[in-house]
Design an enzyme around this catalytic site. Structure first.
Site, PDB file in Angstrom:
ATOM      1  N   ARG A 107       0.854  -1.190   0.000  1.00  0.00           N
ATOM      2  CA  ARG A 107       0.000   0.000   0.000  1.00  0.00           C
ATOM      3  C   ARG A 107       0.884   1.232   0.000  1.00  0.00           C
ATOM      4  NH1 ARG A 107      -2.982  -3.221   4.295  1.00  0.00           N
ATOM      5  NH2 ARG A 107      -1.641  -2.149   5.785  1.00  0.00           N
ATOM      6  N   ARG A 126      11.066   7.238   3.357  1.00  0.00           N
ATOM      7  CA  ARG A 126      10.896   8.637   3.721  1.00  0.00           C
ATOM      8  C   ARG A 126      11.738   9.018   4.948  1.00  0.00           C
ATOM      9  NH1 ARG A 126       4.504   9.085   3.925  1.00  0.00           N
ATOM     10  NH2 ARG A 126       5.078  11.042   4.948  1.00  0.00           N
ATOM     11  N   TYR A 181      12.144   2.173  -5.139  1.00  0.00           N
ATOM     12  CA  TYR A 181      11.476   3.435  -4.829  1.00  0.00           C
ATOM     13  C   TYR A 181      12.358   4.585  -5.290  1.00  0.00           C
ATOM     14  CZ  TYR A 181       7.775   1.532  -1.843  1.00  0.00           C
ATOM     15  OH  TYR A 181       6.652   0.883  -1.374  1.00  0.00           O
ATOM     16  N   ASP A 192       1.082   5.424   0.860  1.00  0.00           N
ATOM     17  CA  ASP A 192       0.433   6.389   1.750  1.00  0.00           C
ATOM     18  C   ASP A 192      -0.136   7.582   0.978  1.00  0.00           C
ATOM     19  OD1 ASP A 192       0.900   4.986   4.106  1.00  0.00           O
ATOM     20  OD2 ASP A 192       2.895   5.862   4.373  1.00  0.00           O
TER      21      ASP A 192
END
Lengths: 263, 263
Positions: B52, B199, B112, B54
């Protein structure tokens, strides 16, 4: 004693109902006047643009002016205003101008850019920044058609029918069409533009590029002086007010609001 | 008789409350399941993502799977679904997969990307696609710090504290940091990522790049196995799920959802 200040403004038009203030709608003018009101402790300050942009239309180099009782160093205006503005509008630069300067009446040329995403699949990240045209385009045909629009003409065929202007004669100095990666970029520079003129020109030239009209049709459409003769109006979200020119440059960066990085 | 189908999905996360379905919120999952329901004449079809994402996080190469009673040629799924989807989600490609294939459990690596806009002024057109950092960054410092994270480690310091996972040991194969124009691009490839891991890593490395932490601090933070030891979590809107890898490639374009044109 009022000081006249000119601002170079960049905005992403996606989330605005165009430039002009409208009740209960989010507009560029509304947001900038709200920010100016904060800095002027509640006093209303009217802004004047070089031209209003429609819903969804973007700007790299819009120019506005306003009169203020404040004496703020021009270098400090952008930071002060940007602190009060949403992050889809940015003041790039400010300059002190003469009391009789007017962004609209004094502009001598304008540069508009129109971006077309020309590939088989759309791109979620450019959905609001380029008009998606999935079929093949022949740039030589587009350029051959565009040649009929260069110079001074009555552009009535490329203007909304209800436009309230004395003359629809304008001079188009540049109409360049180039491929940049998967985009086709239209650059138009002229002494002035009628309402929807760029979008109707681009929409009609795309019909030429797709083979649905001959390049020579553009001369016929131009001479018809009738909006019905031209093609579809290309959507607003591909259009950027790129640069406004004045007799004397106002801004240090010469009115190009940002680098040319595609957003 | 059900067929399992995998989809390569691209989305601009700006206008979504993340991937997972939530009542009264616009989510990626909600929109895709709504589109599948239309194609299945009202029947509910559950989708399963590789992971998932965010709120505000984007995807160039998210992979999902679902089971369907329909026998549709994989080449026709994208067009059918895209016709029912909003223009900030796009199905790039579809493939038939084995009945026991699972996008999440079978993924062997993920890539990512994190985009940082590193210049003095923000950019209205990239406000939702890159994290704006106006101060100067030293890439050599960032790279020296990043070196301490390569390989297999307990990444507890780089994970939200309430994460419900058995082990926080992960292997980071790649952590590249490069300048592209006015952006700093972080590329991380690993066997798996904890919640907010990218992050928090980026947020902490930006503190190193700005001179507020020494590169050697990263080894100390890593060994602390404590979220409080690390820096701030970089915001979601700079993050892109770029590519998901499987033992055998599923898609023809190898999972890179689009060309590398910056959006």
């Amino acid at each position: 004693m009022l000081n006249r200040v000119a601002l170079l403004v960049e905005y992403d038009g996606s989330a605005f109902y165009g430039f002009q203030v409208q009740e209960n709608q989010r507009t560029i003018q509304g947001e900038i006047e709200r920010a100016l009101s904060i800095i002027h402790k509640g006093e209303f300050i009217r802004i004047h643009p070089s031209g209003r942009t429609d819903t969804g239309v973007h700007a790299r180099g819009q120019v506005i002016h306003f009169d203020t009782p404040l004496s703020i160093d021009p270098a400090r205006w952008p930071q002060a205003l940007n602190g009060c503005l949403p992050n889809d509008i940015r003041i790039v630069e400010a300059a002190c101008v003469a009391d009789d300067f007017h962004t609209r009446y004094d502009s001598v040329r304008k540069h508009y850019r129109y971006r077309v995403l020309n590939r088989k699949e759309r791109d979620v990240f450019r959905r609001n920044l380029a008009f998606f045209v999935p079929y093949e385009m022949d740039l030589d045909l587009i350029r051959a058609g565009a040649a009929h629009l260069l110079g001074t003409h009555d552009f009535s065929s490329f203007c909304v029918t209800n436009a309230d202007v004395k003359s629809k004669v304008r001079t188009l100095h540049t109409l360049q069409v180039n491929r940049q990666g998967d985009e086709i970029i239209f650059d138009l520079i002229g002494d002035g533009f009628l309402h929807n003129m760029v979008r109707i020109i681009v929409g009609t030239l795309l019909e030429v590029g797709g083979g649905r009209r001959a390049p020579e049709d553009i001369a016929r459409i131009r001479d018809a002086r009738n909006r019905a003769a031209a093609g579809k109006t290309a959507p607003g979200h591909g259009l950027f007010l790129w640069q406004v020119f004045y007799e004397q440059p106002i801004f240090q960066n010469n009115g190009a609001a940002s680098n040319d990085n595609d957003a």
